[in-house]
Design an enzyme around this catalytic site. Structure first.
Site, PDB file in Angstrom:
ATOM      1  N   LYS A   1       0.737   4.568  -8.464  1.00  0.00           N
ATOM      2  CA  LYS A   1       0.900   5.948  -8.897  1.00  0.00           C
ATOM      3  C   LYS A   1       2.267   6.172  -9.529  1.00  0.00           C
ATOM      4  O   LYS A   1       2.389   6.823 -10.578  1.00  0.00           O
ATOM      5  CB  LYS A   1       0.714   6.908  -7.715  1.00  0.00           C
ATOM      6  CG  LYS A   1       1.035   8.349  -8.096  1.00  0.00           C
ATOM      7  CD  LYS A   1       0.931   9.319  -6.943  1.00  0.00           C
ATOM      8  CE  LYS A   1       1.356  10.710  -7.411  1.00  0.00           C
ATOM      9  NZ  LYS A   1       1.208  11.744  -6.387  1.00  0.00           N
TER      10      LYS A   1
ATOM     11  N   VAL B   1       3.124  14.593  -3.159  1.00  0.00           N
ATOM     12  CA  VAL B   1       2.481  15.561  -2.272  1.00  0.00           C
ATOM     13  C   VAL B   1       0.976  15.621  -2.490  1.00  0.00           C
ATOM     14  O   VAL B   1       0.315  16.588  -2.118  1.00  0.00           O
ATOM     15  CB  VAL B   1       3.110  16.966  -2.446  1.00  0.00           C
ATOM     16  CG1 VAL B   1       4.557  16.953  -1.993  1.00  0.00           C
ATOM     17  CG2 VAL B   1       2.993  17.448  -3.890  1.00  0.00           C
TER      18      VAL B   1
ATOM     19  N   ASN C   1      -5.137  -9.807  -4.797  1.00  0.00           N
ATOM     20  CA  ASN C   1      -4.999  -9.285  -3.434  1.00  0.00           C
ATOM     21  C   ASN C   1      -4.287  -7.937  -3.435  1.00  0.00           C
ATOM     22  O   ASN C   1      -4.219  -7.264  -2.400  1.00  0.00           O
ATOM     23  CB  ASN C   1      -4.241 -10.274  -2.550  1.00  0.00           C
ATOM     24  CG  ASN C   1      -2.880 -10.652  -3.100  1.00  0.00           C
ATOM     25  OD1 ASN C   1      -2.635 -10.569  -4.308  1.00  0.00           O
ATOM     26  ND2 ASN C   1      -1.983 -11.087  -2.232  1.00  0.00           N
ATOM     27  N   ALA C   2      -3.746  -7.524  -4.577  1.00  0.00           N
ATOM     28  CA  ALA C   2      -3.082  -6.224  -4.689  1.00  0.00           C
ATOM     29  C   ALA C   2      -4.052  -5.209  -5.266  1.00  0.00           C
ATOM     30  O   ALA C   2      -4.870  -5.537  -6.123  1.00  0.00           O
ATOM     31  CB  ALA C   2      -1.850  -6.329  -5.589  1.00  0.00           C
ATOM     32  N   GLY C   3      -3.960  -3.979  -4.804  1.00  0.00           N
ATOM     33  CA  GLY C   3      -4.768  -2.909  -5.356  1.00  0.00           C
ATOM     34  C   GLY C   3      -3.917  -1.695  -5.615  1.00  0.00           C
ATOM     35  O   GLY C   3      -3.441  -1.054  -4.688  1.00  0.00           O
ATOM     36  N   HIS C   4      -3.649  -1.403  -6.876  1.00  0.00           N
ATOM     37  CA  HIS C   4      -2.845  -0.237  -7.234  1.00  0.00           C
ATOM     38  C   HIS C   4      -3.772   0.902  -7.626  1.00  0.00           C
ATOM     39  O   HIS C   4      -4.530   0.793  -8.592  1.00  0.00           O
ATOM     40  CB  HIS C   4      -1.882  -0.574  -8.368  1.00  0.00           C
ATOM     41  CG  HIS C   4      -0.759  -1.464  -7.925  1.00  0.00           C
ATOM     42  ND1 HIS C   4       0.216  -1.919  -8.777  1.00  0.00           N
ATOM     43  CD2 HIS C   4      -0.458  -1.983  -6.712  1.00  0.00           C
ATOM     44  CE1 HIS C   4       1.075  -2.672  -8.098  1.00  0.00           C
ATOM     45  NE2 HIS C   4       0.667  -2.722  -6.852  1.00  0.00           N
TER      46      HIS C   4
ATOM     47  N   ARG D   1      -6.549   0.454   7.521  1.00  0.00           N
ATOM     48  CA  ARG D   1      -5.149   0.088   7.716  1.00  0.00           C
ATOM     49  C   ARG D   1      -4.664   0.531   9.090  1.00  0.00           C
ATOM     50  O   ARG D   1      -5.076   1.575   9.588  1.00  0.00           O
ATOM     51  CB  ARG D   1      -4.285   0.729   6.627  1.00  0.00           C
ATOM     52  CG  ARG D   1      -4.597   0.202   5.233  1.00  0.00           C
ATOM     53  CD  ARG D   1      -3.814   0.930   4.167  1.00  0.00           C
ATOM     54  NE  ARG D   1      -4.190   0.465   2.824  1.00  0.00           N
ATOM     55  CZ  ARG D   1      -4.317   1.246   1.766  1.00  0.00           C
ATOM     56  NH1 ARG D   1      -4.090   2.544   1.873  1.00  0.00           N
ATOM     57  NH2 ARG D   1      -4.654   0.740   0.603  1.00  0.00           N
TER      58      ARG D   1
ATOM     59  N   LYS E   1       2.660   2.316  -5.106  1.00  0.00           N
ATOM     60  CA  LYS E   1       3.433   1.865  -6.269  1.00  0.00           C
ATOM     61  C   LYS E   1       2.721   2.151  -7.584  1.00  0.00           C
ATOM     62  O   LYS E   1       3.348   2.513  -8.579  1.00  0.00           O
ATOM     63  CB  LYS E   1       3.723   0.364  -6.131  1.00  0.00           C
ATOM     64  CG  LYS E   1       4.580   0.002  -4.929  1.00  0.00           C
ATOM     65  CD  LYS E   1       4.814  -1.489  -4.833  1.00  0.00           C
ATOM     66  CE  LYS E   1       3.570  -2.262  -4.474  1.00  0.00           C
ATOM     67  NZ  LYS E   1       3.009  -1.922  -3.138  1.00  0.00           N
TER      68      LYS E   1
ATOM     69  N   GLN F   1       2.206  -5.800  -3.402  1.00  0.00           N
ATOM     70  CA  GLN F   1       2.430  -5.898  -1.962  1.00  0.00           C
ATOM     71  C   GLN F   1       3.723  -5.150  -1.571  1.00  0.00           C
ATOM     72  O   GLN F   1       4.081  -4.174  -2.209  1.00  0.00           O
ATOM     73  CB  GLN F   1       2.446  -7.354  -1.497  1.00  0.00           C
ATOM     74  CG  GLN F   1       1.084  -8.026  -1.490  1.00  0.00           C
ATOM     75  CD  GLN F   1       0.740  -8.686  -2.796  1.00  0.00           C
ATOM     76  OE1 GLN F   1       1.565  -9.267  -3.491  1.00  0.00           O
ATOM     77  NE2 GLN F   1      -0.510  -8.618  -3.161  1.00  0.00           N
TER      78      GLN F   1
ATOM     79  N   ASP G   1       0.816  -1.221   0.000  1.00  0.00           N
ATOM     80  CA  ASP G   1       0.000   0.000   0.000  1.00  0.00           C
ATOM     81  C   ASP G   1       0.848   1.270   0.000  1.00  0.00           C
ATOM     82  O   ASP G   1       0.397   2.320   0.457  1.00  0.00           O
ATOM     83  CB  ASP G   1      -0.948   0.031   1.216  1.00  0.00           C
ATOM     84  CG  ASP G   1      -1.764  -1.235   1.357  1.00  0.00           C
ATOM     85  OD1 ASP G   1      -2.378  -1.634   0.355  1.00  0.00           O
ATOM     86  OD2 ASP G   1      -1.773  -1.831   2.450  1.00  0.00           O
TER      87      ASP G   1
ATOM     88  N   ASP H   1       2.076  14.651   2.079  1.00  0.00           N
ATOM     89  CA  ASP H   1       1.029  15.620   2.410  1.00  0.00           C
ATOM     90  C   ASP H   1       0.131  15.166   3.550  1.00  0.00           C
ATOM     91  O   ASP H   1      -0.512  15.996   4.204  1.00  0.00           O
ATOM     92  CB  ASP H   1       0.173  15.894   1.166  1.00  0.00           C
ATOM     93  CG  ASP H   1      -0.417  14.609   0.586  1.00  0.00           C
ATOM     94  OD1 ASP H   1       0.382  13.758   0.134  1.00  0.00           O
ATOM     95  OD2 ASP H   1      -1.653  14.465   0.579  1.00  0.00           O
TER      96      ASP H   1
END
Length: 423
Positions: free
Chosen positions: A18, A412, A38-41, A303, A16, A222, A13, A331
């Site tokens: 972005k 930022v 299981n990954a969420g980009h 989280r 990555k 991950q 999390d 930020d």
């Protein structure tokens, strides 16, 4: 041309997706090398948020070849939904997309087994996303799994039935049934759709592209602290999340790897169970969670939040041979009067260490902090790195001194334009 690799340095999390999206225009290929749905980009641009789970994050750039490598575990149902969402937004996700025939298939019975096995752990749950990842990798290592290429064989349904029968016997051991019948029609429909896509031997494709001088960015999922070997075992994922996984997950030789981009937040988060030395259980942790919108892109779970952990970062930087750091979500800390940085751990005997210990020792460690002044500036309003507040520059310099790796990018804000490239 070489392969550059992008990896997360914490428990995932880190942002990555972005950074892949920001860097992608300078590459010809983006290749995903491990993990699964299981990954969420999360990528944000033009005011719109996009969440990808299995599709490589270069998909929004029409000139880029996107590759799903052999190290990925692949859910065809989730993948079809992803591609449909891209189509709905005017993106042709199939044109430059190639999928390894050696990638493992996630079956409905894998997802059912994942839930059964997690519930069987009782109070010792590892925090699985229940997407079928662990059981699929188990079948891969056990040499009983089905691969993407198997869907092209005339006896695929017989192979599928054999796999389900094996999974049913495991469920029966736990006095449970798989209960997958209602999901199978959707699964086989997705398999039919999968057959229409570019299924190929991506190891040949990637190595041919290298010979042609194409630039490849390998995208990890991950984070390094979830690596099956080097993470906080057993509270880890089921794949190799460090840079070495790019070689086995794509079929490229180590000599091709050049730069390694290490991604870390300006603080630290974790989803699921497991040790987290700098976790905050107070209003400060809640403030970070709220400001950072720290809820899982895949699970929606809140989280766990805490201050940045340098012993853990030094460890993952070492494992990955990181060339440069990209610091995300600076930020989120805009409103803090003080920023804390964990530089060491202290055990119950009062001894300190700057190394990441094994699980049992880590669970008893207390963080040793250095406190730095906050910047109290709206960073999202800054577009020139020279305009960054002195306090943030001092924070960056402090991290570079302790980690011995340069910070080249500071994020930022969530949008792709809110990305500052440092000299």
């Amino acid at each position: 041309m070489p392969v550059d690799v992008l990896v997360g340095l914490q428990w995932g999390d880190e942002g990555k997706g972005k950074i892949v999206d920001v860097l992608a225009p300078t590459y010809d290929v983006v290749a995903r090398f491990q993990g699964g749905p299981n990954a969420g980009h999360t990528l944000t641009f033009d005011g719109t948020k996009h969440v990808l789970h299995q599709v490589p994050s270069g998909i929004f750039h029409p000139h880029i070849i996107n590759v799903v490598g052999n190290g990925v575990v692949f859910d065809p149902v989730v993948f079809r939904v992803e591609l449909q969402k891209l189509t709905d937004r005017g993106v042709d996700g199939t044109r430059n997309l190639y999928i390894s025939k050696k990638a493992q298939l996630i079956l409905p019975s894998h997802r059912a087994l994942d839930r059964i096995l997690e519930e069987a752990r009782g109070g010792g749950k590892i925090g699985s996303t229940l997407k079928g990842i662990g059981p699929t990798y188990q079948d891969k290592i056990g040499r009983t799994g089905l691969r993407i290429g198997d869907v092209l064989l005339p006896d695929f349904k017989e192979r599928y039935a054999e796999a389900v029968a094996r999974h049913a016997s495991i469920a029966a051991f736990h006095n449970r049934e798989l209960e997958i019948e209602e999901f199978e029609a959707d699964f086989f429909s997705a398999i039919d759709y999968l057959r229409t896509l570019n299924l190929t031997d991506t190891e040949y494709l990637l190595n041919d592209l290298l010979k042609q001088g194409k630039r490849i960015l390998a995208e990890g999922a991950q984070g390094s602290l979830l690596d099956i070997d080097f993470g906080t075992y057993p509270f880890v994922t089921s794949s190799s999340t460090v840079v070495a996984g790019a070689c086995t997950g794509l079929g490229i030789a180590p000599r091709h790897i050049d730069k390694v981009f290490g991604i870390t937040k300006a603080y630290c988060t974790r989803v699921g169970s497991g040790p987290f030395p700098t976790e905050l259980h107070d209003e400060v942790g809640e403030q970070i969670r709220t400001a950072g919108r720290e809820f899982g892109a895949t699970t929606g779970r809140p989280r766990r939040c805490g201050w940045i952990d340098l012993p853990a970062l030094r460890y993952t930087i070492m494992l990955n041979g990181v060339s440069e750091l990209h610091l995300m979500k600076a930020d989120v800390l805009d409103d803090f009067d003080e920023i804390r940085v964990c530089t060491h751990y202290r055990n119950s005997e009062g001894e300190t260490t700057d190394k990441l210990p094994d699980l049992d020792a880590l669970q008893t460690m207390q963080p040793v902090y250095v406190t730095l002044p906050g910047w109290k500036v709206d960073l999202q309003s800054i577009s020139n790195p020279e305009s960054l507040p002195t306090e943030l520059k001092d924070y960056l310099h402090f991290l570079e001194q302790h980690l011995q790796v340069p910070i080249r990018i500071v994020s930022v804000g969530p949008d792709r334009v809110s990305t500052l490239h440092l000299q």
